[in-house]
Design a protein around this motif. Structure first.
Motif, PDB file in Angstrom:
ATOM      1  N   UNK A 101      22.327  30.608 130.534  1.00 44.95           N
ATOM      2  CA  UNK A 101      22.702  30.024 131.910  1.00 44.95           C
ATOM      3  C   UNK A 101      24.288  30.243 132.263  1.00 44.95           C
ATOM      4  N   UNK A 102      24.940  30.074 131.232  1.00 43.39           N
ATOM      5  CA  UNK A 102      26.585  30.459 131.617  1.00 43.39           C
ATOM      6  C   UNK A 102      26.858  31.800 132.226  1.00 43.39           C
ATOM      7  N   UNK A 127      13.246  23.137 128.402  1.00 45.09           N
ATOM      8  CA  UNK A 127      14.140  21.871 128.439  1.00 45.09           C
ATOM      9  C   UNK A 127      15.798  22.310 128.191  1.00 45.09           C
ATOM     10  N   UNK A 128      15.859  22.976 127.327  1.00 49.42           N
ATOM     11  CA  UNK A 128      17.388  23.527 126.956  1.00 49.42           C
ATOM     12  C   UNK A 128      18.033  24.239 128.311  1.00 49.42           C
ATOM     13  N   UNK A 129      16.995  25.131 129.028  1.00 49.24           N
ATOM     14  CA  UNK A 129      17.671  25.610 130.284  1.00 49.24           C
ATOM     15  C   UNK A 129      17.955  24.484 131.192  1.00 49.24           C
ATOM     16  N   UNK A 134      23.555  19.989 133.899  1.00 54.00           N
ATOM     17  CA  UNK A 134      25.172  19.529 133.621  1.00 54.00           C
ATOM     18  C   UNK A 134      26.144  20.763 134.101  1.00 54.00           C
ATOM     19  N   UNK A 135      25.720  21.647 134.393  1.00 54.06           N
ATOM     20  CA  UNK A 135      26.711  22.754 135.034  1.00 54.06           C
ATOM     21  C   UNK A 135      27.503  22.154 136.196  1.00 54.06           C
ATOM     22  N   UNK A 136      26.666  21.346 136.916  1.00 54.23           N
ATOM     23  CA  UNK A 136      27.157  20.945 138.470  1.00 54.23           C
ATOM     24  C   UNK A 136      27.314  22.035 139.413  1.00 54.23           C
ATOM     25  N   UNK A 137      26.946  23.117 138.968  1.00 54.70           N
ATOM     26  CA  UNK A 137      27.033  24.321 140.271  1.00 54.70           C
ATOM     27  C   UNK A 137      25.956  24.474 140.873  1.00 54.70           C
ATOM     28  N   UNK A 138      24.681  24.071 140.572  1.00 55.95           N
ATOM     29  CA  UNK A 138      23.289  24.056 141.383  1.00 55.95           C
ATOM     30  C   UNK A 138      22.805  22.742 141.421  1.00 55.95           C
ATOM     31  N   UNK A 139      22.068  22.721 142.302  1.00 60.91           N
ATOM     32  CA  UNK A 139      21.141  21.419 142.373  1.00 60.91           C
ATOM     33  C   UNK A 139      19.763  21.916 141.807  1.00 60.91           C
ATOM     34  N   UNK A 140      19.373  21.069 140.855  1.00 63.01           N
ATOM     35  CA  UNK A 140      18.066  21.520 140.084  1.00 63.01           C
ATOM     36  C   UNK A 140      16.949  20.403 140.479  1.00 63.01           C
ATOM     37  N   UNK A 160      19.424  39.014 136.622  1.00 61.11           N
ATOM     38  CA  UNK A 160      18.670  39.224 135.517  1.00 61.11           C
ATOM     39  C   UNK A 160      19.451  39.211 134.430  1.00 61.11           C
ATOM     40  N   UNK A 161      19.002  38.640 133.324  1.00 61.84           N
ATOM     41  CA  UNK A 161      19.733  38.147 132.247  1.00 61.84           C
ATOM     42  C   UNK A 161      18.854  38.644 130.888  1.00 61.84           C
ATOM     43  N   UNK A 162      19.513  39.027 129.949  1.00 67.81           N
ATOM     44  CA  UNK A 162      18.825  39.330 128.785  1.00 67.81           C
ATOM     45  C   UNK A 162      19.864  38.853 127.352  1.00 67.81           C
ATOM     46  N   UNK A 163      19.188  38.483 126.572  1.00 65.88           N
ATOM     47  CA  UNK A 163      19.869  38.128 125.269  1.00 65.88           C
ATOM     48  C   UNK A 163      18.808  38.564 124.004  1.00 65.88           C
TER      49      UNK A 163
END
Length: 204
Positions: free
Chosen positions: A57-58, A99-101, A107-113, A188-191
């Motif tokens: 998410x970061x 739920x973690x996502x 909590x980021x405050x960057x988007x409306x969820x 697109x993210x990958x971990x």
């Protein structure tokens, strides 16, 4: 000392030792801090879920799509979390990962969820109930929901390599952020996570 007395003493002593042995084999509980890392089986655990969600998410929120959307519309993007599928060899509670996502997004405050499909259904049922039972001053009207601009979905895959008593467990988490307007992939993210487990009894 009479034989009967000796026999009674031995029986009593045996009973005491048996009770002590059973007490020693009882369940032992150690309280841990929620953030403490404790790998037992090598399988996916709460630490993996938390760290992967935080890092992904970061990364997602550091990309240009957030500022591009604000510049074009003058508002924060509205995001909803869709389905995260478990395609791995093991049972993974994807609800905990989702739920973690959601926590990181909120909590980021960057988007409306906004709420998920299941949560929306429950809220809509409550609004219908309010239409009948709540006063006009406190009733919440239908048709006032925020529509999401993007949906975040993904999957968890594993590869297990095993030789003898050593096992390497490889996890790959892929997340994709898709525009609900035109189906464009905004991010697109990958971990990846790799663990070596020695003398493991886990097969899959």
């Amino acid at each position: 000392m009479p034989y009967r007395t000796i026999r009674t003493l031995f029986l009593l002593l045996g009973g005491v030792l048996l009770m002590a042995g059973l007490a020693g084999c009882g369940t032992q509980v150690e309280r841990l801090e929620p953030e403490e890392v404790r790998d037992l089986s090598g399988a996916w655990n709460d630490t993996d879920s938390r760290l992967v969600s935080e890092e992904m998410i970061s990364d997602m929120l550091s990309r240009p799509w957030v500022n591009d959307f604000k510049r074009q519309t003058g508002k924060q993007p509205v995001v909803i979390v869709g389905t995260v599928r478990n395609l791995s060899h093991e049972h993974i509670n994807t609800n905990t990962f989702v739920n973690d996502i959601q926590r990181e997004l909120t909590n980021s405050g960057r988007v409306t969820f906004v709420a998920s499909r299941v949560e929306r259904d429950e809220i809509r049922d409550e609004r219908l109930d309010q239409d009948i039972h709540a006063s006009a001053e406190t009733r919440k009207a239908m048709g006032q929901e925020y529509g999401a601009d993007y949906m975040l979905s993904g999957q968890i895959n594993t590869i297990i390599d095993m030789e003898g008593r050593t096992q390497v467990r490889y996890y790959q988490v892929d997340l994709t952020l898709i525009s609900l307007t035109d189906n464009r992939k905004a991010w697109v993210g990958q971990k990846k996570i790799k663990k070596e487990v020695v003398n493991s009894k886990l097969r899959y």
